[in-house]
Design a protein around this motif. Structure first.
Motif, PDB file in Angstrom:
ATOM      1  N   VAL A 185     119.508 110.002 167.202  1.00  0.00           N
ATOM      2  CA  VAL A 185     119.583 108.550 167.009  1.00  0.00           C
ATOM      3  C   VAL A 185     120.111 108.252 165.604  1.00  0.00           C
ATOM      4  O   VAL A 185     120.896 107.314 165.401  1.00  0.00           O
ATOM      5  N   LEU A 186     119.706 109.065 164.627  1.00  0.00           N
ATOM      6  CA  LEU A 186     120.170 108.877 163.248  1.00  0.00           C
ATOM      7  C   LEU A 186     121.687 109.006 163.155  1.00  0.00           C
ATOM      8  O   LEU A 186     122.319 108.397 162.292  1.00  0.00           O
ATOM      9  N   ARG A 187     122.284 109.771 164.055  1.00  0.00           N
ATOM     10  CA  ARG A 187     123.743 109.950 164.038  1.00  0.00           C
ATOM     11  C   ARG A 187     124.489 108.687 164.446  1.00  0.00           C
ATOM     12  O   ARG A 187     125.699 108.599 164.256  1.00  0.00           O
TER      13      ARG A 187
ATOM     14  N   GLU B 136     124.093 100.530 171.021  1.00  0.00           N
ATOM     15  CA  GLU B 136     124.696 101.717 170.407  1.00  0.00           C
ATOM     16  C   GLU B 136     125.323 102.652 171.443  1.00  0.00           C
ATOM     17  O   GLU B 136     125.870 103.687 171.084  1.00  0.00           O
ATOM     18  N   GLY B 137     125.211 102.299 172.709  1.00  0.00           N
ATOM     19  CA  GLY B 137     125.788 103.130 173.755  1.00  0.00           C
ATOM     20  C   GLY B 137     124.806 104.151 174.297  1.00  0.00           C
ATOM     21  O   GLY B 137     123.612 104.118 173.990  1.00  0.00           O
ATOM     22  N   ASP B 138     125.312 105.061 175.113  1.00  0.00           N
ATOM     23  CA  ASP B 138     124.501 106.095 175.735  1.00  0.00           C
ATOM     24  C   ASP B 138     124.281 107.222 174.730  1.00  0.00           C
ATOM     25  O   ASP B 138     125.218 107.914 174.337  1.00  0.00           O
ATOM     26  N   LEU B 139     123.049 107.405 174.310  1.00  0.00           N
ATOM     27  CA  LEU B 139     122.713 108.409 173.295  1.00  0.00           C
ATOM     28  C   LEU B 139     123.111 109.813 173.727  1.00  0.00           C
ATOM     29  O   LEU B 139     123.419 110.667 172.897  1.00  0.00           O
ATOM     30  N   ARG B 140     123.128 110.039 175.028  1.00  0.00           N
ATOM     31  CA  ARG B 140     123.468 111.361 175.540  1.00  0.00           C
ATOM     32  C   ARG B 140     124.949 111.697 175.344  1.00  0.00           C
ATOM     33  O   ARG B 140     125.358 112.847 175.517  1.00  0.00           O
ATOM     34  N   LYS B 141     125.743 110.695 174.957  1.00  0.00           N
ATOM     35  CA  LYS B 141     127.167 110.912 174.707  1.00  0.00           C
ATOM     36  C   LYS B 141     127.505 110.825 173.227  1.00  0.00           C
ATOM     37  O   LYS B 141     128.661 110.721 172.838  1.00  0.00           O
ATOM     38  N   ILE B 142     126.468 110.852 172.390  1.00  0.00           N
ATOM     39  CA  ILE B 142     126.632 110.759 170.937  1.00  0.00           C
ATOM     40  C   ILE B 142     126.128 112.045 170.289  1.00  0.00           C
ATOM     41  O   ILE B 142     125.076 112.573 170.685  1.00  0.00           O
ATOM     42  N   GLY B 143     126.844 112.548 169.318  1.00  0.00           N
ATOM     43  CA  GLY B 143     126.388 113.710 168.565  1.00  0.00           C
ATOM     44  C   GLY B 143     126.072 114.899 169.441  1.00  0.00           C
ATOM     45  O   GLY B 143     126.901 115.370 170.219  1.00  0.00           O
ATOM     46  N   SER B 144     124.819 115.365 169.330  1.00  0.00           N
ATOM     47  CA  SER B 144     124.379 116.532 170.095  1.00  0.00           C
ATOM     48  C   SER B 144     124.030 116.188 171.534  1.00  0.00           C
ATOM     49  O   SER B 144     123.827 117.085 172.354  1.00  0.00           O
ATOM     50  N   GLY B 145     123.937 114.884 171.843  1.00  0.00           N
ATOM     51  CA  GLY B 145     123.524 114.467 173.176  1.00  0.00           C
ATOM     52  C   GLY B 145     122.031 114.478 173.370  1.00  0.00           C
ATOM     53  O   GLY B 145     121.525 114.128 174.445  1.00  0.00           O
ATOM     54  N   ASN B 146     121.303 114.836 172.325  1.00  0.00           N
ATOM     55  CA  ASN B 146     119.843 114.886 172.392  1.00  0.00           C
ATOM     56  C   ASN B 146     119.263 113.477 172.388  1.00  0.00           C
ATOM     57  O   ASN B 146     119.874 112.550 171.841  1.00  0.00           O
ATOM     58  N   ILE B 147     118.061 113.299 172.961  1.00  0.00           N
ATOM     59  CA  ILE B 147     117.464 111.967 173.041  1.00  0.00           C
ATOM     60  C   ILE B 147     116.453 111.706 171.929  1.00  0.00           C
ATOM     61  O   ILE B 147     115.760 110.695 171.942  1.00  0.00           O
TER      62      ILE B 147
ATOM     63  N   GLY C 250     115.948 116.612 178.870  1.00  0.00           N
ATOM     64  CA  GLY C 250     115.394 115.818 177.787  1.00  0.00           C
ATOM     65  C   GLY C 250     115.645 116.377 176.413  1.00  0.00           C
ATOM     66  O   GLY C 250     116.630 117.063 176.165  1.00  0.00           O
ATOM     67  N   GLY C 251     114.709 116.103 175.507  1.00  0.00           N
ATOM     68  CA  GLY C 251     114.852 116.486 174.112  1.00  0.00           C
ATOM     69  C   GLY C 251     114.211 117.818 173.796  1.00  0.00           C
ATOM     70  O   GLY C 251     113.887 118.602 174.686  1.00  0.00           O
ATOM     71  N   LYS C 252     113.991 118.030 172.507  1.00  0.00           N
ATOM     72  CA  LYS C 252     113.458 119.314 172.051  1.00  0.00           C
ATOM     73  C   LYS C 252     111.959 119.275 171.778  1.00  0.00           C
ATOM     74  O   LYS C 252     111.350 120.302 171.515  1.00  0.00           O
TER      75      LYS C 252
ATOM     76  N   ILE D 128     116.352 104.487 175.279  1.00  0.00           N
ATOM     77  CA  ILE D 128     116.064 103.071 175.540  1.00  0.00           C
ATOM     78  C   ILE D 128     116.432 102.212 174.332  1.00  0.00           C
ATOM     79  O   ILE D 128     117.103 101.176 174.463  1.00  0.00           O
ATOM     80  N   LEU D 129     116.017 102.629 173.144  1.00  0.00           N
ATOM     81  CA  LEU D 129     116.253 101.829 171.938  1.00  0.00           C
ATOM     82  C   LEU D 129     117.733 101.721 171.605  1.00  0.00           C
ATOM     83  O   LEU D 129     118.225 100.642 171.257  1.00  0.00           O
ATOM     84  N   THR D 130     118.444 102.832 171.696  1.00  0.00           N
ATOM     85  CA  THR D 130     119.877 102.783 171.381  1.00  0.00           C
ATOM     86  C   THR D 130     120.642 101.944 172.399  1.00  0.00           C
ATOM     87  O   THR D 130     121.594 101.246 172.049  1.00  0.00           O
ATOM     88  N   SER D 131     120.215 101.996 173.641  1.00  0.00           N
ATOM     89  CA  SER D 131     120.857 101.184 174.672  1.00  0.00           C
ATOM     90  C   SER D 131     120.615  99.702 174.419  1.00  0.00           C
ATOM     91  O   SER D 131     121.541  98.887 174.490  1.00  0.00           O
ATOM     92  N   LEU D 132     119.358  99.344 174.104  1.00  0.00           N
ATOM     93  CA  LEU D 132     119.021  97.948 173.826  1.00  0.00           C
ATOM     94  C   LEU D 132     119.728  97.430 172.587  1.00  0.00           C
ATOM     95  O   LEU D 132     120.058  96.239 172.494  1.00  0.00           O
ATOM     96  N   ALA D 133     119.967  98.328 171.622  1.00  0.00           N
ATOM     97  CA  ALA D 133     120.621  97.925 170.371  1.00  0.00           C
ATOM     98  C   ALA D 133     122.140  97.912 170.483  1.00  0.00           C
ATOM     99  O   ALA D 133     122.836  97.602 169.511  1.00  0.00           O
TER     100      ALA D 133
END
Length: 213
Positions: A53-55, A37-48, A114-116, A30-35
Motif C-alpha cells: 500500500v505504501l508503494r 488508488e486502483g487494484d492493489l494486486r496490480k501495484i508493486g509486488s501485488g501483495n495486499i 493473500g498477503g504474507k 479495500i482501502l486502496t480501492s475506496l481511495a
C-alpha cells in the motif's frame, strides 16, 4: 484433544472459523480501492499488505492498513479469550490466532491468494503474549531501520517471536499452546517470504528509499 468435551471442540471450531474469516478481510485492497488508488494486486509486488500500500505513495492508507491488519488478528484472539472457559481458553485462543493468520495469507474472499501475514501475525501475538509482541515489534523496527529493507525487519521479528515465547516458557513447548501457535505462525510467515529470502541472499532485495531533504 481427548480432555476436550464436545462443546469445547465445537467452540474451538467456531472461533477458529471466525478467526479465519476475520483474517481473510483484505483491508489493504479495500482501502486502496475506496481511495481510488486502483487494484492493489496490480501495484508493486501485488501483495495486499501495508508495505505494498505504501508503494501507492499514500502513507495514511499504508498506516491504516497496518493497524487494521493488526487489529483483525488481535480482535480474533480477544474474542476467543472472552468467549471460552478459562480451562480451555489458552488452547482455543492459540488455535484462533493460527486461523487468523492463515486467513490473511489464504483469504477465501480473494481465491486464497493473500498477503504474507506480518501485521496480522503481530496482532495475534499481541493478543496471545503482549511481551512477546513487543519484543518482536522492536526487533522488526530496528532491523528495518538499520537495513532499510522491509522484509529483513519482518523476518527478524518473526524469528525473535517464537524464541521469545520459548524463553518466557522456560524453553519448554509442552506446557503452553501459545508457544506452539507462535512457532507455527512464524514458520508460515517466514515461508511466505521465500522470494524475499532468495533476493536477500543474492543482494537484490529492494531497500526503502529515504526522503531527500
Amino acid at each position: 484433544m481427548q480432555d476436550f468435551p464436545s462443546y469445547a471442540l465445537w467452540l474451538l471450531a467456531a472461533l477458529a472459523f471466525l478467526g479465519y474469516v476475520l483474517g481473510s478481510v483484505p483491508f489493504g485492497l479495500i482501502l486502496t480501492s475506496l481511495a481510488g488508488e486502483g487494484d492493489l494486486r496490480k501495484i508493486g509486488s501485488g501483495n495486499i499488505g501495508a508495505t505494498n500500500v505504501l508503494r501507492t505513495g499514500n502513507k495514511k492508507l499504508a498506516a491504516a492498513t497496518l493497524l487494521l491488519d493488526m487489529g483483525k488478528g488481535l480482535i480474533a484472539v480477544l474474542i476467543a479469550w472472552i468467549m471460552t472457559p478459562p480451562v480451555f481458553s489458552t488452547r482455543i485462543a492459540a488455535a484462533t490466532a493460527v486461523a487468523a493468520v492463515v486467513g490473511h495469507c489464504f483469504p477465501v474472499f480473494l481465491g486464497f491468494k493473500g498477503g504474507k501475514g506480518v501485521a496480522t501475525g503481530l496482532g495475534v501475538t499481541l493478543g496471545l503474549s503482549p511481551l512477546t509482541a513487543l519484543t518482536g515489534g522492536i526487533v522488526w523496527l530496528i532491523t528495518a531501520k538499520l537495513t532499510r529493507i522491509s522484509s529483513a525487519g519482518a523476518l527478524a521479528g518473526f524469528i525473535a517471536i517464537p524464541l521469545t515465547a520459548l524463553a518466557l516458557n522456560g524453553f519448554k513447548m509442552n506446557h503452553d499452546p501459545k508457544v506452539l501457535a507462535l512457532l507455527l505462525i512464524s514458520i508460515l510467515i517466514i515461508a511466505r517470504h521465500h522470494a524475499n529470502i532468495v533476493r536477500l541472499l543474492s543482494g537484490t532485495e529492494p531497500r526503502v528509499e529515504r526522503k531527500k531533504k
